[in-house]
Motif scaffolding. Structure first.
Motif, short mmCIF file in Angstrom:
data_model
loop_
_atom_site.label_atom_id
_atom_site.label_comp_id
_atom_site.label_asym_id
_atom_site.label_seq_id
_atom_site.Cartn_x
_atom_site.Cartn_y
_atom_site.Cartn_z
N LEU A 119 -8.50 -2.54 8.06
CA LEU A 119 -8.37 -1.45 8.64
C LEU A 119 -9.57 -0.45 7.90
N LEU A 120 -10.29 0.51 8.81
CA LEU A 120 -11.34 1.31 8.31
C LEU A 120 -10.57 2.97 8.62
N SER A 121 -10.68 3.75 7.91
CA SER A 121 -9.98 4.94 8.05
C SER A 121 -10.75 6.16 8.09
N SER A 122 -10.42 7.15 8.78
CA SER A 122 -11.29 8.11 9.10
C SER A 122 -10.52 9.49 9.14
N GLY A 123 -10.76 10.63 8.54
CA GLY A 123 -10.17 11.83 8.73
C GLY A 123 -9.56 12.26 7.66
N SER A 124 -8.50 13.02 7.93
CA SER A 124 -7.74 13.39 6.52
C SER A 124 -7.18 12.37 5.61
N LEU A 125 -7.85 12.63 4.30
CA LEU A 125 -7.60 11.54 3.46
C LEU A 125 -5.78 11.32 3.04
N ALA A 126 -5.30 12.44 2.88
CA ALA A 126 -3.84 12.50 2.79
C ALA A 126 -3.00 11.97 4.14
N GLY A 127 -3.54 12.01 5.16
CA GLY A 127 -3.13 11.46 6.44
C GLY A 127 -3.27 9.92 6.57
N THR A 128 -4.57 9.53 6.11
CA THR A 128 -4.84 8.04 6.33
C THR A 128 -4.23 7.32 5.21
N GLN A 129 -4.00 7.95 3.89
CA GLN A 129 -3.46 7.37 2.98
C GLN A 129 -1.72 7.06 3.14
N ALA A 130 -1.47 7.91 3.70
CA ALA A 130 0.10 8.00 4.09
C ALA A 130 0.31 6.92 5.10
N VAL A 131 -0.58 6.81 6.18
CA VAL A 131 -0.25 5.53 7.19
C VAL A 131 -0.34 4.26 6.38
N VAL A 132 -1.40 3.95 5.68
CA VAL A 132 -1.61 2.89 5.08
C VAL A 132 -0.66 2.61 4.02
N SER A 133 0.03 3.48 3.47
CA SER A 133 0.97 3.24 2.44
C SER A 133 2.32 2.67 3.34
N LEU A 134 2.52 3.38 4.16
CA LEU A 134 3.77 3.17 4.87
C LEU A 134 3.62 1.73 5.37
N LEU A 135 2.34 1.24 6.16
CA LEU A 135 2.31 0.04 6.49
C LEU A 135 2.40 -0.92 5.52
N LYS A 136 1.81 -0.91 4.24
CA LYS A 136 2.13 -1.68 3.25
C LYS A 136 3.63 -1.83 2.87
N GLN A 137 4.24 -0.53 2.78
CA GLN A 137 5.73 -0.58 2.38
C GLN A 137 6.40 -1.50 3.19
N ARG A 138 6.17 -1.33 4.36
CA ARG A 138 7.10 -2.16 5.42
C ARG A 138 6.59 -3.76 5.46
N ALA A 139 5.38 -3.89 5.11
CA ALA A 139 4.98 -5.49 5.18
C ALA A 139 5.54 -6.02 3.83
N SER A 140 6.04 -5.21 3.10
CA SER A 140 6.51 -5.84 1.81
C SER A 140 8.00 -5.99 1.68
N ARG A 141 8.80 -5.73 2.78
CA ARG A 141 10.12 -5.63 2.95
C ARG A 141 10.39 -6.77 3.89
N ASN A 142 11.39 -7.52 3.62
CA ASN A 142 11.80 -8.95 4.58
C ASN A 142 12.57 -8.36 5.43
N ASP A 143 13.43 -7.03 5.49
CA ASP A 143 14.24 -6.83 6.27
C ASP A 143 13.76 -5.86 7.45
N ALA A 144 12.38 -5.80 7.44
CA ALA A 144 11.70 -4.69 8.26
C ALA A 144 11.53 -5.38 9.68
N PRO A 145 11.97 -4.83 11.08
CA PRO A 145 11.80 -5.59 12.28
C PRO A 145 10.46 -6.10 12.58
N ALA A 146 9.37 -5.45 12.20
CA ALA A 146 7.98 -5.93 12.78
C ALA A 146 7.11 -5.40 11.51
#
Length: 253
Positions: free
Chosen positions: A47-74
């Motif tokens: 993933l390459l990110s552009s735009g507001s740093l706060a926005g892009t970091q929040a999106v990446v952090s959400l993806l990482k958080q869900r990827a680390s959970r075993n109960d996430a649907p996708a």
């Protein structure tokens, strides 16, 4: 501002991003805008990110958080195709925007985050997407083998002239770095370090990744050589031959 570019070639993918962020002419900082998710022999996602740093970091952090959970649907680890990954990124962007929009409206700001997504999942060919701030996205193809986001206009001319699906990764790498050199010469909001990945089709692992800092010997040599080559090519262009001057009476001298 930032500059990110991805290229989809027959040999694989070339992806790069700068690291400069700014909140005004006197407030510059450095943050890596390249995020990788790698499961050797199964998938590589970049993933390459552009735009507001706060926005892009929040999106990446959400993806990482869900990827680390075993109960996430996708998650990024369970997605069957890179198209499914693009949907996950898009959904995360819309979720963050929905959460932050009321607060941003109070300060006259808007959600501003976009991504270039590239990689390969076992069972399909490498793919490359550009995901817009609204959450919709487009996919690279043979007709459009490269995608850019951020401050793209200064680096685009060289890519337009060089890159085709059959371009070798070695040549594409040089082209990407020249496009960054051209961009940094014309826009101060793009700057070092530059993060670069060359992914070989079918490898399902990242073997070639490099960060270029200020004063990097290879990048400096490339920049100097490109400047000299452009000047030499310019001097070799044909001189304009003017027609004979026309006098007020209408006759040539």
């Amino acid at each position: 501002m930032t500059y990110c570019v991805g290229m989809l070639l027959q040999e694989g993918l070339v992806m790069a991003s700068d690291s400069r962020t700014n909140a005004g002419v006197d407030d510059f900082a450095r943050f890596c805008k390249m995020t990788t998710f790698e499961q050797p022999s199964d998938r590589v996602i970049v993933l390459l990110s552009s735009g507001s740093l706060a926005g892009t970091q929040a999106v990446v952090s959400l993806l990482k958080q869900r990827a680390s959970r075993n109960d996430a649907p996708a998650t990024l680890w369970t997605a069957q195709t890179l198209f499914d990954v693009a949907l996950l990124v898009s959904d995360a962007m819309r979720e963050i925007e929905h959460r932050d929009a009321p607060s941003l409206e109070g300060s006259a700001l808007t959600f501003n985050a976009s991504f270039i997504l590239g990689g390969q999942i076992k069972g399909e060919a490498p793919r490359l997407f550009r995901i817009y701030a609204e959450g919709n996205f487009i996919e690279a193809s043979e007709d459009t083998p490269f995608l850019q986001t951020g401050e793209a206009k200064y680096g685009k001319p060289i890519i337009d002239r060089v890159i085709t699906p059959t371009t070798t990764m070695a040549d594409a790498t040089k082209c990407v770095l020249v496009s960054f050199d051209s961009t940094m010469r014309s826009n101060l909001s793009v700057g070092m370090p530059i993060d670069l990945i060359c992914y070989e089709r079918g490898s399902l692992a990242i073997h070639h990744r490099r960060r270029f800092h200020d004063g990097d010997p290879y990048f400096s040599a490339l920049s100097t050589g490109w400047s000299a080559g452009v000047r030499q090519a310019f001097r070799g262009l044909p001189v304009l031959e003017w027609e004979e001057p026309i006098h007020p009476g209408g006759e040539a001298s």
